[in-house]
Motif scaffolding. Structure first.
Motif, PDB file in Angstrom:
ATOM      1  N   ILE A 173     -30.837 -36.885 -49.669  1.00  0.00           N
ATOM      2  CA  ILE A 173     -29.673 -36.021 -49.440  1.00  0.00           C
ATOM      3  C   ILE A 173     -29.774 -35.443 -48.033  1.00  0.00           C
ATOM      4  N   ALA A 174     -28.777 -35.757 -47.210  1.00  0.00           N
ATOM      5  CA  ALA A 174     -28.759 -35.293 -45.826  1.00  0.00           C
ATOM      6  C   ALA A 174     -27.529 -34.421 -45.605  1.00  0.00           C
ATOM      7  N   LYS A 175     -27.675 -33.401 -44.777  1.00  0.00           N
ATOM      8  CA  LYS A 175     -26.558 -32.502 -44.489  1.00  0.00           C
ATOM      9  C   LYS A 175     -26.325 -32.453 -42.986  1.00  0.00           C
ATOM     10  N   LEU A 176     -25.079 -32.723 -42.573  1.00  0.00           N
ATOM     11  CA  LEU A 176     -24.699 -32.659 -41.165  1.00  0.00           C
ATOM     12  C   LEU A 176     -23.950 -31.350 -40.922  1.00  0.00           C
ATOM     13  N   THR A 177     -24.484 -30.487 -40.059  1.00  0.00           N
ATOM     14  CA  THR A 177     -23.896 -29.158 -39.841  1.00  0.00           C
ATOM     15  C   THR A 177     -23.592 -28.854 -38.382  1.00  0.00           C
ATOM     16  N   ARG A 178     -23.908 -29.774 -37.467  1.00  0.00           N
ATOM     17  CA  ARG A 178     -23.587 -29.545 -36.056  1.00  0.00           C
ATOM     18  C   ARG A 178     -22.235 -30.159 -35.765  1.00  0.00           C
ATOM     19  N   THR A 179     -21.256 -29.325 -35.439  1.00  0.00           N
ATOM     20  CA  THR A 179     -19.920 -29.852 -35.170  1.00  0.00           C
ATOM     21  C   THR A 179     -19.720 -30.060 -33.678  1.00  0.00           C
ATOM     22  N   TYR A 180     -19.218 -31.227 -33.350  1.00  0.00           N
ATOM     23  CA  TYR A 180     -18.981 -31.603 -31.951  1.00  0.00           C
ATOM     24  C   TYR A 180     -17.494 -31.532 -31.604  1.00  0.00           C
ATOM     25  N   ARG A 181     -16.685 -31.132 -32.550  1.00  0.00           N
ATOM     26  CA  ARG A 181     -15.246 -31.060 -32.338  1.00  0.00           C
ATOM     27  C   ARG A 181     -14.802 -29.653 -31.951  1.00  0.00           C
ATOM     28  N   CYS A 182     -15.042 -28.703 -32.812  1.00  0.00           N
ATOM     29  CA  CYS A 182     -14.457 -27.372 -32.673  1.00  0.00           C
ATOM     30  C   CYS A 182     -15.303 -26.454 -31.793  1.00  0.00           C
ATOM     31  N   ALA A 183     -14.619 -25.713 -30.920  1.00  0.00           N
ATOM     32  CA  ALA A 183     -15.276 -24.711 -30.092  1.00  0.00           C
ATOM     33  C   ALA A 183     -15.768 -23.560 -30.975  1.00  0.00           C
ATOM     34  N   PRO A 184     -16.738 -22.772 -30.501  1.00  0.00           N
ATOM     35  CA  PRO A 184     -17.331 -21.709 -31.327  1.00  0.00           C
ATOM     36  C   PRO A 184     -16.334 -20.729 -31.931  1.00  0.00           C
ATOM     37  N   ALA A 185     -15.308 -20.338 -31.169  1.00  0.00           N
ATOM     38  CA  ALA A 185     -14.342 -19.377 -31.711  1.00  0.00           C
ATOM     39  C   ALA A 185     -13.638 -19.938 -32.941  1.00  0.00           C
ATOM     40  N   ILE A 186     -13.322 -21.220 -32.908  1.00  0.00           N
ATOM     41  CA  ILE A 186     -12.633 -21.865 -34.030  1.00  0.00           C
ATOM     42  C   ILE A 186     -13.585 -22.042 -35.215  1.00  0.00           C
ATOM     43  N   VAL A 187     -14.812 -22.415 -34.922  1.00  0.00           N
ATOM     44  CA  VAL A 187     -15.820 -22.550 -35.981  1.00  0.00           C
ATOM     45  C   VAL A 187     -16.036 -21.216 -36.685  1.00  0.00           C
ATOM     46  N   HIS A 188     -16.044 -20.146 -35.903  1.00  0.00           N
ATOM     47  CA  HIS A 188     -16.243 -18.814 -36.462  1.00  0.00           C
ATOM     48  C   HIS A 188     -15.193 -18.491 -37.520  1.00  0.00           C
ATOM     49  N   VAL A 189     -13.938 -18.816 -37.222  1.00  0.00           N
ATOM     50  CA  VAL A 189     -12.852 -18.583 -38.172  1.00  0.00           C
ATOM     51  C   VAL A 189     -12.962 -19.540 -39.355  1.00  0.00           C
ATOM     52  N   ALA A 190     -13.190 -20.811 -39.065  1.00  0.00           N
ATOM     53  CA  ALA A 190     -13.212 -21.837 -40.119  1.00  0.00           C
ATOM     54  C   ALA A 190     -14.347 -21.625 -41.106  1.00  0.00           C
ATOM     55  N   ASN A 191     -15.475 -21.108 -40.645  1.00  0.00           N
ATOM     56  CA  ASN A 191     -16.615 -20.918 -41.536  1.00  0.00           C
ATOM     57  C   ASN A 191     -16.352 -19.906 -42.645  1.00  0.00           C
TER      58      ASN A 191
END
Length: 596
Positions: free
Chosen positions: A293-311
């Motif tokens: 079982i592998a988990k990918l958590t580094r996003t290369y698409r969204c900028a930090p501000a967007i990740v902050h909201v999406a999380n």
């Protein structure tokens, strides 16, 4: 018969050094690429490079001789995704892998074996199922407005995806949030006529193909043996979107093999209404207890501000690897028309700052919200892709946007009863509410650099915006930070109360009853002439405001207002779809329309 692969030249098409396959992968992606033995389950957040990870895994397995290209099958859910995977494998030097959509793979099997098993030519896939559905609806005296056709198409798709017979549909219909205009009997009759029309044309739809392929393998052991001899290694993309019918077919394909890799994000499971069930992803861990079982958590698409909201809405929170901060804006407008103009103005500022038109998208919850935005953009000279133009701004629903990405994204209509979508103000079940949250997450994570969230004040802001605002004082997640934001519970703090009739106090059941706050037996009589007058007024008002008619009042709300006889009184009673601003805006019109 399907021929077994030639083992003499396994990996012969692959020429690049193995090190090239792993050099540019992050640690989690590399863990996926090198796990070539046994079952592998990849849990991948939005924009974390899942396609990169699984294509490199296939290439690495072939290059090392662990797998044979010709014995490997990879299935996706869209032609675009299949083509992307083929292209990436080709660039990695791997050819011969069977990469198709799940439906195309199923259809290939049916076409190959039908003449032998059934005789004659295999059925064709119907190229216009809506046309047949329209004929079936007309046969039973139903109106064929676009929204109703979509409702029927969804029910047909769900029934087949769930492997439910027409006889059993009525028993399961209580699981569905059916249109107030339709009864279970009507839906069953139209389904039957639709299937009869398909059969008379020697056609099937995409759902039928999955069922036919699985039935062939179940009923014909020789076919099953031929297939399992041909393919020994399987990769399934977007596994959170698998339906019971599709899982049943995959079970036939896999047989007793465990050389299986699936990738998915339970937080992007948005097709439950069509029969998809993300629980297959979690159940697979129980089925294959030896799975990696592998988990990918580094996003290369969204900028930090967007990740902050999406999380705030993520089931697999991610960490942005982008160096730019990005931006998230929230704006409000007085009504839907002014909101469309405000969104168009935001888009124009992005274009002026250098964003290409095809790197901008406006997303909504419903198709009916898009024409007003299209008109607002067109009025300021910006072309869109809503009318099949090329090179313009993309306008689509969040469901349609799944799997796509843009530099700048506006989500319009982040309003009460639109996000989460609550037609007729009917309380959502816990699972429906959770799916609406996931859909919003999908919408948020389509944006790479700039995100706009917009709502109109006349309908009120979505509760999802309050959830973002409550977290606004937190620092932005940066490239080097860890993921600390917890998954937000999908359970509501208070239990839903059962609505009761305002006349007889009996519990309300259907969406129409709940919206009108009365049971069907107690419904006051409304003259057809009055309803016709209200419908005509709504159409004229919608044209004047340049918005979809339902955004003013739905059919059910309009009828309920007519039953009460006064707009303000209907609001005080609690008729669904009424707000203070709408009462203030339309009170004078309704006083005249409903005058005795």
């Amino acid at each position: 018969m399907l021929k077994p692969p030639d083992e003499s030249n396994a990996g012969a098409d692959y020429a690049q050094p193995v090190i090239d396959l792993l050099a540019n992968l992050d640690p989690e992606q590399r863990a996926v690429a090198t796990a070539v033995e046994g079952p592998v389950i990849v849990l991948a957040g939005a924009g974390t490079g899942k396609t990169r990870a699984i294509t490199h895994r296939i290439a690495h397995a072939v290059s090392t001789g662990a797998h044979q290209a010709e014995a490997t099958m990879a299935v996706t859910f869209t032609v675009r995704a299949a083509n992307e995977m083929k292209s990436r494998l080709h660039k990695l030097g791997v050819n011969g892998v069977q990469v198709r959509t799940l439906h195309a793979s199923a259809y290939q099997l049916v076409q190959h074996f039908w003449p032998e098993v059934i005789g004659g030519a295999s059925p064709k896939i119907c190229d216009d199922p809506d046309a047949l559905l329209t004929r079936a609806m007309q046969k039973h005296g139903l109106t064929t407005e676009r929204a109703l056709i979509r409702d029927f198409a969804t029910e047909i798709s769900w029934t087949k995806a769930m492997r439910i017979s027409l006889d059993d549909y009525g028993k399961r219909a209580n699981e569905r949030n059916l249109s107030a205009q339709l009864s279970t009997d009507q839906i069953s009759l139209v389904m039957q006529s639709y299937d009869q029309l398909l059969a008379s044309n020697h056609e099937c739809d995409l759902s039928d193909i999955v069922l036919l392929a699985a039935a062939m393998m179940e009923d014909q052991p020789r076919i099953a043996a031929s297939f399992t001899n041909r393919y020994q290694h399987f990769t399934v993309d977007e596994y959170q979107d698998i339906s019971p019918a599709q899982q049943h077919l995959l079970n036939q394909w896999w047989s007793d093999r465990d050389s299986i890799c699936v990738v998915g994000d339970p937080g992007q499971a948005i097709y439950g209404f069509a029969g998809a069930n993300s629980s297959f992803l979690s159940e697979l861990q129980n089925r294959f207890t030896n799975a990696t079982i592998a988990k990918l958590t580094r996003t290369y698409r969204c900028a930090p501000a967007i990740v902050h909201v999406a999380n705030s809405f993520a089931e697999i929170p991610t960490v942005s690897q982008r160096e730019v901060t990005g931006e998230v804006e929230v704006i409000s407008s007085s009504d839907a028309k002014s909101e469309a103009a405000a969104v168009a103005n935001w888009v124009s500022t992005k274009v002026a700052s250098g964003f290409a038109l095809n790197q901008i998208a406006v997303l909504t919850r419903l198709n009916a919200q898009l024409p007003a935005i299209d008109m607002a953009l067109t009025e300021i000279g910006l072309s869109t892709n809503l009318n099949q133009q090329r090179g313009g701004i993309d306008l689509m629903t969040m469901h349609s946007a799944k799997g796509l990405e843009w530099q700048a994204v506006a989500i319009a209509g982040v309003n009460d009863q639109l996000l989460p979508y609550q037609p007729f103000n009917v309380p959502l079940s816990e699972s429906q509410y959770a799916e609406e949250r996931r859909l919003f997450y999908v919408g948020l994570t389509r944006a790479a650099d700039s995100l706009l969230l917009s709502f109109s004040r006349d309908r009120g802001a979505s509760e999802f915006l309050a959830e973002i605002n409550s977290d606004a004082n937190h620092d932005l997640i940066t490239v080097n930070s860890s993921v600390t934001k917890p998954k937000v519970s999908t359970e509501k703090s208070k239990k839903l109360q059962v609505a009761s009739c305002r006349f007889c106090q009996r519990g309300l059941v259907t969406p129409a009853e709940i919206a009108a706050v009365r049971c069907e037996d107690c419904a006051p009589w409304v003259s057809p002439a009055t309803l016709e007058k209200l419908m005509s007024w709504r159409l004229a008002q919608a044209n004047q405001e340049q918005i979809a008619p339902f955004l003013i009042f739905t059919d059910v709300t309009l009828k309920a207002i007519a039953e009460v006889g006064d707009l303000n009184e209907a609001f005080l009673i609690g008729i669904a779809g009424l707000t203070e601003s709408k009462v203030s805006k339309y009170q004078a019109d309704f006083a005249e329309l409903l005058a005795k």
